[in-house]
Scaffold this motif. Structure first.
Motif, PDB file in Angstrom:
ATOM      1  N   UNK A   1       0.898  -0.713   0.152  1.00  0.00           N
ATOM      2  CA  UNK A   1       0.245   0.408  -0.167  1.00  0.00           C
ATOM      3  C   UNK A   1       1.081   0.923   0.179  1.00  0.00           C
ATOM      4  N   UNK A   2       0.564   1.774  -1.245  1.00  0.00           N
ATOM      5  CA  UNK A   2       2.038   2.983  -1.264  1.00  0.00           C
ATOM      6  C   UNK A   2       3.984   2.393  -1.331  1.00  0.00           C
ATOM      7  N   UNK A   3       3.817   3.225  -0.109  1.00  0.00           N
ATOM      8  CA  UNK A   3       5.685   3.151   0.407  1.00  0.00           C
ATOM      9  C   UNK A   3       5.307   1.448   2.040  1.00  0.00           C
ATOM     10  N   UNK A   4       4.280   1.350   2.104  1.00  0.00           N
ATOM     11  CA  UNK A   4       4.278   0.466   2.804  1.00  0.00           C
ATOM     12  C   UNK A   4       3.627  -1.103   2.496  1.00  0.00           C
ATOM     13  N   UNK A   5       4.675  -2.019   2.961  1.00  0.00           N
ATOM     14  CA  UNK A   5       4.999  -3.698   2.789  1.00  0.00           C
ATOM     15  C   UNK A   5       4.085  -4.373   3.868  1.00  0.00           C
ATOM     16  N   UNK A   6       3.221  -5.021   3.524  1.00  0.00           N
ATOM     17  CA  UNK A   6       2.974  -6.038   4.359  1.00  0.00           C
ATOM     18  C   UNK A   6       2.875  -7.626   4.368  1.00  0.00           C
ATOM     19  N   UNK A   7       3.580  -7.935   4.856  1.00  0.00           N
ATOM     20  CA  UNK A   7       4.826  -9.180   4.684  1.00  0.00           C
ATOM     21  C   UNK A   7       3.653 -10.422   5.579  1.00  0.00           C
TER      22      UNK A   7
ATOM     23  N   UNK B   1      11.231  -1.821  10.101  1.00  0.00           N
ATOM     24  CA  UNK B   1      11.026  -2.976   9.787  1.00  0.00           C
ATOM     25  C   UNK B   1       9.676  -3.618  11.073  1.00  0.00           C
ATOM     26  N   UNK B   2       8.627  -3.510  10.540  1.00  0.00           N
ATOM     27  CA  UNK B   2       7.923  -4.019  12.724  1.00  0.00           C
ATOM     28  C   UNK B   2       7.798  -6.090  12.164  1.00  0.00           C
ATOM     29  N   UNK B   3       8.309  -6.332  13.982  1.00  0.00           N
ATOM     30  CA  UNK B   3       6.950  -7.823  13.845  1.00  0.00           C
ATOM     31  C   UNK B   3       5.936  -7.558  15.125  1.00  0.00           C
ATOM     32  N   UNK B   4       4.601  -7.315  14.954  1.00  0.00           N
ATOM     33  CA  UNK B   4       4.029  -7.056  15.940  1.00  0.00           C
ATOM     34  C   UNK B   4       3.941  -8.612  16.675  1.00  0.00           C
ATOM     35  N   UNK B   5       3.476  -8.300  17.558  1.00  0.00           N
ATOM     36  CA  UNK B   5       2.677  -9.647  18.204  1.00  0.00           C
ATOM     37  C   UNK B   5       3.630 -10.916  17.712  1.00  0.00           C
TER      38      UNK B   5
ATOM     39  N   UNK C   1       9.104   2.483   3.123  1.00  0.00           N
ATOM     40  CA  UNK C   1       9.495   2.960   3.625  1.00  0.00           C
ATOM     41  C   UNK C   1       9.253   1.979   5.017  1.00  0.00           C
ATOM     42  N   UNK C   2       8.220   0.829   5.333  1.00  0.00           N
ATOM     43  CA  UNK C   2       7.577   0.474   6.329  1.00  0.00           C
ATOM     44  C   UNK C   2       7.483  -0.770   6.079  1.00  0.00           C
ATOM     45  N   UNK C   3       7.758  -1.608   6.599  1.00  0.00           N
ATOM     46  CA  UNK C   3       7.688  -2.582   6.283  1.00  0.00           C
ATOM     47  C   UNK C   3       7.083  -3.800   7.614  1.00  0.00           C
ATOM     48  N   UNK C   4       5.829  -4.445   7.764  1.00  0.00           N
ATOM     49  CA  UNK C   4       5.320  -5.768   8.459  1.00  0.00           C
ATOM     50  C   UNK C   4       5.529  -6.252   8.578  1.00  0.00           C
TER      51      UNK C   4
END
Length: 374
Positions: free
Chosen positions: A11-17, A78-82, A44-47
């Motif tokens: 989604x734009x500059x955000x990537x969800x894996x 890079x974020x690693x939620x939960x 800019x951000x990866x989840x």
């Protein structure tokens, strides 16, 4: 259990894996392809979502860590939620084991080019320092072996003399003979224009005895024997035979490196002498065929214009080239890791490095001889 999978949503500059299934060794082939296909440019951000991850072993953790590092190096947060604690501990465990940093990709513009060449310089200096340290270790062991000849493995040295010298005679002789013929033919076609056909003898004698004989032989031996040294020692490293040697108190340098180096230092000058003879014979044959220069006249002219110094200049280089080829071949063999792919990769690298060093030192010899007016 479901095989591992990787779904991406941008989604734009955000990537969800989204990770799913079992990220374990049996799934590595498919997962590696999916990870490679992830586009990280402009992020800019990866989840990274691990909520549907069923199982993670060391192989999966290494692959996941590489994905995280790739995204981070591209500038994405890079974020690693939960993420469960057991997965985090495993990722922290494999992080120091990822010793092989990837080659940085040059960015756009001048800054990226400077960064890339900076990485190349850092890599070159690091490899040069390690190789020089290895040379010092081998030199120390060589002096100790010469002082105490009981440590010299004569049987192994004679075996490698046969492998690197005797068995290389046919190919060295054939190629040297052909190179001599080519030199004579090319020289004749040019010198005939000026009526100076007799000077083809000078051309062949100086080029073969001073440069081509030893250089061609060294390059052939680098591709033939240097690669064999790397493959042999690398295979022993993969099979943990070198580790077994160290357990028994044996020094791999004395057991594996020195016999190969001593054998090559003895055989390469002999092969160079043989290559010189074959090169001159090839040149004489072509001069007789193309220019109708009688072989007796050819060798009489050779005797008059070629001094012993020309021959010695070429022969002096042979032991130096032999030591370089043996050191590089054994050094790369001892650096092999625990897989067959590493053997092939470092064998190729040893050939390239050996030929590069041979040509580099040949140029240094030429500069030195020119300064000394030899």
């Amino acid at each position: 259990m479901q095989r591992g999978g990787l779904q991406t949503e941008r989604d734009g500059t955000v990537l969800r894996l989204s990770l799913s299934g079992a990220w374990t060794l049996p799934s590595m082939a498919d997962l590696a392809m999916q990870v490679t296909a992830v586009q990280a440019a402009g992020l800019r951000r990866a989840v990274i979502d691990t909520s549907r991850l069923d199982r993670l072993d060391t192989a999966g953790a290494v692959l996941l860590h590489r994905l995280w590092r790739r995204l981070s190096e591209q500038g994405a947060a890079v974020d690693w939620p939960q993420t469960p604690e057991r997965y985090r501990r495993l990722l922290d465990y494999v992080a120091p084991c990822e010793a092989l940093a990837p080659q940085p990709r040059p960015g756009s513009g001048l800054i990226g080019l400077i960064v890339y060449f900076g990485w190349l310089m850092e890599f070159f200096l690091r490899e040069a320092r390690r190789f020089v340290a290895f040379i010092g270790r081998v030199a120390e062991s060589a002096v100790r072996t010469v002082v105490q000849l009981k440590h010299l493995r004569l049987t192994s040295m004679v075996y490698h003399m046969e492998e690197t010298g005797l068995r290389a005679i046919p190919i060295v002789g054939l190629l040297s003979f052909l190179i001599g013929m080519v030199m004579a033919y090319q020289g004749a076609s040019q010198l005939q224009r000026f009526g100076a056909e007799i000077f083809v003898v000078d051309l062949i004698g100086i080029s073969v005895l001073r440069e081509l004989g030893v250089l061609l032989t060294a390059i052939l031996i680098a591709g033939r024997s240097g690669s064999a040294f790397t493959a042999q020692i690398g295979t022993m490293k993969v099979n943990e035979e070198i580790a077994a040697m160290r357990t028994l108190g044996l020094d791999p340098v004395i057991v594996l490196v020195l016999p190969r180096m001593f054998a090559l230092i003895i055989t390469l000058p002999l092969l160079t002498f043989f290559a010189d003879i074959m090169g001159l014979l090839g040149g004489a044959l072509m001069a007789w065929n193309s220019l109708h220069i009688d072989p007796f006249l050819f060798f009489q002219r050779l005797h008059d214009v070629i001094t012993l110094r020309t021959f010695v200049v070429g022969m002096i280089k042979a032991p130096v080239f032999a030591a370089l080829i043996a050191l590089v071949g054994c050094y790369e063999g001892l650096r092999v890791k625990g897989d067959a792919a590493s053997v092939g990769r470092l064998t190729t690298r040893s050939v390239v490095q050996s030929i590069f060093l041979v040509i580099l030192f040949d140029a240094l010899f030429s500069i030195m001889f020119n300064i000394l007016n030899i």
